[in-house]
Design a protein around this motif. Structure first.
Motif, PDB file in Angstrom:
ATOM      1  N   TYR B 224      25.918 120.896  18.841  1.00 13.50           N
ATOM      2  CA  TYR B 224      26.051 119.444  18.955  1.00 13.50           C
ATOM      3  C   TYR B 224      25.040 118.770  18.046  1.00 13.50           C
ATOM      4  CZ  TYR B 224      21.976 119.970  21.948  1.00 13.50           C
ATOM      5  OH  TYR B 224      20.736 120.301  22.429  1.00 13.50           O
ATOM      6  N   SER B 225      25.397 117.580  17.593  1.00 19.62           N
ATOM      7  CA  SER B 225      24.496 116.787  16.768  1.00 19.62           C
ATOM      8  C   SER B 225      24.864 115.326  16.987  1.00 19.62           C
ATOM      9  CB  SER B 225      24.671 117.174  15.305  1.00 19.62           C
ATOM     10  OG  SER B 225      24.115 116.178  14.482  1.00 19.62           O
ATOM     11  N   THR B 226      23.870 114.520  17.348  1.00 19.51           N
ATOM     12  CA  THR B 226      24.184 113.129  17.702  1.00 19.51           C
ATOM     13  C   THR B 226      24.680 112.332  16.509  1.00 19.51           C
ATOM     14  OG1 THR B 226      21.805 112.781  17.513  1.00 19.51           O
ATOM     15  CG2 THR B 226      22.715 112.808  19.718  1.00 19.51           C
ATOM     16  N   LEU B 227      24.278 112.740  15.316  1.00 23.67           N
ATOM     17  CA  LEU B 227      24.690 111.967  14.138  1.00 23.67           C
ATOM     18  C   LEU B 227      26.091 112.336  13.657  1.00 23.67           C
ATOM     19  CD1 LEU B 227      23.784 109.819  12.147  1.00 23.67           C
ATOM     20  CD2 LEU B 227      22.790 111.573  10.724  1.00 23.67           C
TER      21      LEU B 227
END
Lengths: 438, 417
Positions: B224-227
């Motif tokens: 996962y990666s918020t950006l």
């Protein structure tokens, strides 16, 4: 603005520079007292040690670093308005960019204080800067804190250069009208301006060049500040969205601050002809736009904290919303995400009262955002035996207020010393006067 | 307003010459390639290529509309001569929608959590819910886009009909039902779009975030990666700008846009492309640096696979050049931005770079082999999609004028600074 003549603009803007009234001195005096109190707090802090702050183990960063990030953020709007809107040919920038630019420079002045205060032994501040020395000691280039030193000092250099270059023609105009010490003062900052074709040509090239150069800095400075947090693996800090989201937040708080400055400025100096509904409408749209980005970022952070299936992330975000600092969190959400949504409606954008109130809440919300990120994440990291709470102490509050006074003193001095609205650019907005054909 | 004579000469239907047949054949070849892949044991490659192409071409179509919506919201005048050309890219959306539905037939082959559910994430990562939310998002977004195009073309078609510049097709006639006079309609449609545009942009960012999380990120369900969502929709605008430049340069001489699409238009869109070169790099790097520096295994796995492991690493390094270094260095030059032919070369590099980038987002997560999963299947499917895109665009050109002739913000008085 259409009915104005060139001379009107000269006179109206130079009216701001008239000898200050008694009210002005009283205000400056009050600000100075608050600043003195702040300086007293600093002296007390240096004399007694960091025990007089609320900082503890685990919360080693608190109000001081919050203030640093807050003021660096405030500094972003000036460059956005003066450089980016210039490149985008957004004409509404004309009336507001000078004040915004000045605000930028002074906000960086203010921000710069806090790392110095936080260092503790401020006389060793130069250890932050890499320089060749006998013991071959170097700063840790891998540390984002060192990147900050570069980012913020670059920003200060370029934005103040931009401000002073931009003021050259205006200083030339004022010099030609002024007498006494003012004539010398403005002559100094007009750098020999004569208004020749050649000078204008160079001036525009330099201005465009600097605008282009300063534009990436708007993104880089607050990105680097965000990496002070995101580089570490503290839950709530280590997030890839941090850089763009900090930049948006910075512009958000900065434009709100410009709004907070322009509303009283306009009233005090009767600038209604120059700063109109159109300007407030557009500033409000900028606030709305950046508010939406923040709203998006908060939402994505919360969602991915759940989605990550990482217990530390999940616990951290749950704690943010429903833990010890729930009030700060929800006030932040109100100020940053919910209240500015009123700007979708034109009535609120052009209503001065609502505009000011919303902008004040934006600034409260943005201050709290940094507080929440810093304090909440530190107070509950991985190990339960290392949890702890933080409350700002009297000294820290005194320093915070002192910083506002320091900022105010610079800004109000600027207003009386330099043209707060760009005379030359305002003239460009007028229709060229032509002789009537016979 | 634009001159009547010019409209009659340049905007009448039939300006797009040439046969559609080759494109039909190639589109069919794409379908054949896809089916062959499925029936010959290359299911992952076929479905993967479908996903990549869906993301890529839907992205271009949406970016075209968002480009127009951004101009509407910001009141920008410089890009109005190419606004309709950009809107036309949206004509691919009906095809996109069908591909979207087909895509879910193969979801089992793409998303490992369908066969091996992850209990902690099952509330989000389950097929019915994913299908429903993505469908809702896509329907909302495509619906708003249709409404936007409708409001945009309606006054133009109405005026053409009213002033009898040239006869309209029956499809175009459908867009001017209940016509109430040009003055009222121009005002009404323009205001409607002015209100719709920010909503459309917002919907675009949200739905594309959703698609990025669901269709790409969940291929590796632990990563996962918020950006990532924001990276996806921003980079998509970058791709969209490159595509718009390609189409504008292609059409410029063919339908006589020269009078309004000037070197200043190219200079401006070149500058915008340059800004997006930096923005793409910034978003990419913001994501990369945080992951690299944090060095947490659940985050780095995605990056390591693409940047350090064979066969992907060489492609990843190529992308650094095609998407950043080359366009950055070249677009620094003002004169290149003003020359359509040179601008087209840069736009092509970015276009190919972004296609490869979409491929790199998807395939390394799917593919375990040591050689590139690239061959006739992927090639012909991509060509097929391209041909479908050309066909839908031509269809659009047959029915609608390629210039927003009633646009109140249309710059006709020369170049404004």
């Amino acid at each position: 603005m259409e009915n104005l003549k060139y001379k009107d603009i000269d006179e109206n803007i130079m009216d701001i520079l008239r000898s200050p009234t008694r009210a002005y001195y009283i205000m400056m005096g009050c600000l100075f007292l608050v600043l003195l109190h702040g300086i007293g707090c600093w002296v007390y802090l240096i004399y007694t040690g960091f025990g007089v702050t609320g900082l503890n183990n685990p919360v080693g960063w608190g109000t001081l670093i919050t203030n640093f990030v807050f003021w660096v953020g405030i500094a972003h709007a000036g460059t956005l308005i003066s450089a980016i809107l210039f490149l985008l040919r957004a004409r509404y920038r004309t009336s507001i960019f000078r004040a915004a630019e000045a605000m930028t420079v002074f906000a960086v002045f203010t921000a710069g204080l806090f790392p110095l205060i936080h260092v503790g032994r401020v006389w060793n501040f130069y250890w932050l800067i890499p320089y060749p020395n006998q013991r071959l000691l170097w700063v840790n280039f891998k540390s984002p804190l060192v990147w900050d030193v570069f980012a913020v000092s670059t920003y200060l250099t370029v934005s103040s250069t931009f401000l002073f270059i931009g003021m050259i023609p205006d200083n030339g105009i004022i010099r030609d009208y002024a007498r006494g010490w003012r004539k010398k003062f403005h002559a100094l900052f007009a750098f020999g301006w004569r208004g020749t074709h050649k000078q204008w040509h160079h001036y525009y090239s330099a201005y465009l060049f600097l605008a282009a150069l300063v534009t990436p800095l708007v993104l880089s400075v607050h990105s680097v500040v965000s990496w002070d947090f995101a580089m570490s693996i503290v839950p709530g800090w280590h997030s890839t969205i941090f850089a763009p989201y900090f930049v948006a937040g910075a512009i958000f708080s900065g434009v709100a601050m410009v709004g907070n400055i322009l509303v009283p400025l306009r009233k005090m100096f009767r600038l209604e002809k120059y700063i109109t509904d159109w300007h407030f409408d557009n500033m409000a749209k900028l606030v709305l736009f950046t508010s939406t980005i923040l709203f998006y970022s908060y939402a994505v952070e919360f969602f991915l904290a759940w989605y990550s299936d990482n217990p530390f992330e999940q616990a951290q975000f749950w704690y943010r919303a429903f833990g010890d600092y729930w009030f700060e969190f929800w006030l932040m959400v109100f100020g940053n995400c919910l209240f500015p949504m009123l700007f979708w409606i034109k009535y609120f954008r052009v209503h001065r009262g609502w505009f000011s109130v919303i902008c004040v809440f934006v600034n409260i919300g943005m201050w709290l955002e940094r507080f929440n990120i810093i304090v909440i994440s530190l107070s509950k990291e991985y190990e339960p035996y290392a949890w702890g709470l933080y409350t700002p102490s009297y000294t820290e509050i005194g320093l915070t207020l002192g910083a506002f006074a320091w900022f105010g003193l610079w800004l109000f001095s600027f207003i009386k010393l330099f043209p707060s609205l760009p005379i030359a650019e305002l003239k460009e907005m007028l229709k060229m006067p032509k002789k009537e054909a016979r | 307003m634009i001159e009547e004579k010019w409209i009659k000469e340049n905007l009448a239907p039939g300006v797009s010459k040439g046969s559609n047949l080759p494109f039909f054949v190639l589109a069919l070849a794409g379908v054949v390639a896809f089916v062959t892949g499925l029936t010959h044991g290359e299911t992952i490659r076929a479905w993967g290529a479908l996903l990549v192409n869906f993301l890529f071409w839907t992205g271009i179509a949406m970016a075209g509309i968002v480009f127009a919506a951004i101009q509407q919201t910001t009141n920008a005048a410089w890009g109005r001569p190419i606004k309709r050309i950009a809107e036309g890219l949206g004509s691919f959306l009906p095809v996109s929608f069908i591909v979207f539905l087909v895509l879910f037939l193969g979801a089992r082959h793409l998303y490992p959590w369908i066969n091996e559910p992850i209990p902690a994430k099952a509330a989000w990562l389950n097929l019915p819910f994913m299908f429903i939310r993505d469908l809702a998002g896509v329907v909302l977004l495509f619906g708003l886009s249709y409404k936007f195009i409708y409001n945009s073309v309606r006054p133009d078609l109405g005026v053409i009909n009213e002033k009898k510049y040239f006869p309209l097709s029956s499809l175009a006639q459908g867009f001017i039902k209940n016509w109430r006079g040009s003055k009222e309609e121009i005002e009404k449609c323009h205001t409607a779009n002015y209100k719709l545009a920010p909503v459309l942009i917002l919907a675009y960012t949200l739905v594309f975030t959703l698609l990025a999380f669901d269709l790409i990120m969940s291929i590796t369900p632990h990563w996962y990666s918020t950006l990532f969502g924001a990276y996806f929709f921003m980079s998509n605008i970058y791709l969209g700008l490159a595509s718009i430049i390609l189409v504008v340069v292609f059409l410029k001489d063919r339908i006589g846009l020269d009078k309004y699409v000037t070197i200043y238009t190219f200079h401006d869109i070149g500058k915008l492309l340059f800004a997006f070169v930096l923005l793409w790099t910034y978003f990419f790097y913001s994501q990369f640096l945080v992951i690299w520096y944090g060095n947490l295994p659940e985050e780095t796995s995605f990056v390591i696979k693409r940047v350090y492991e064979k066969p992907w690493e060489s492609v990843a390094w190529t992308l650094l050049f095609t998407n950043f270094i080359i366009p950055f260095l070249v677009l620094l030059s003002r004169s290149i931005k003003k020359k359509p032919k040179l601008l087209r070369i840069i736009a092509s590099i970015v276009f190919c770079g972004m296609l490869t980038e979409r491929y790199m987002l998807v395939f390394p997560s799917l593919w375990e082999g040591h050689e590139f999963p690239f061959g006739a299947i992927e090639f012909f499917m991509t060509i097929g999609f391209f041909s479908m895109f050309v066909l839908t665009y031509r269809k659009f050109m047959e029915h609608f004028p390629m210039m927003t002739i009633t646009d109140p913000r249309f710059p006709t008085g020369g170049h404004h600074h």
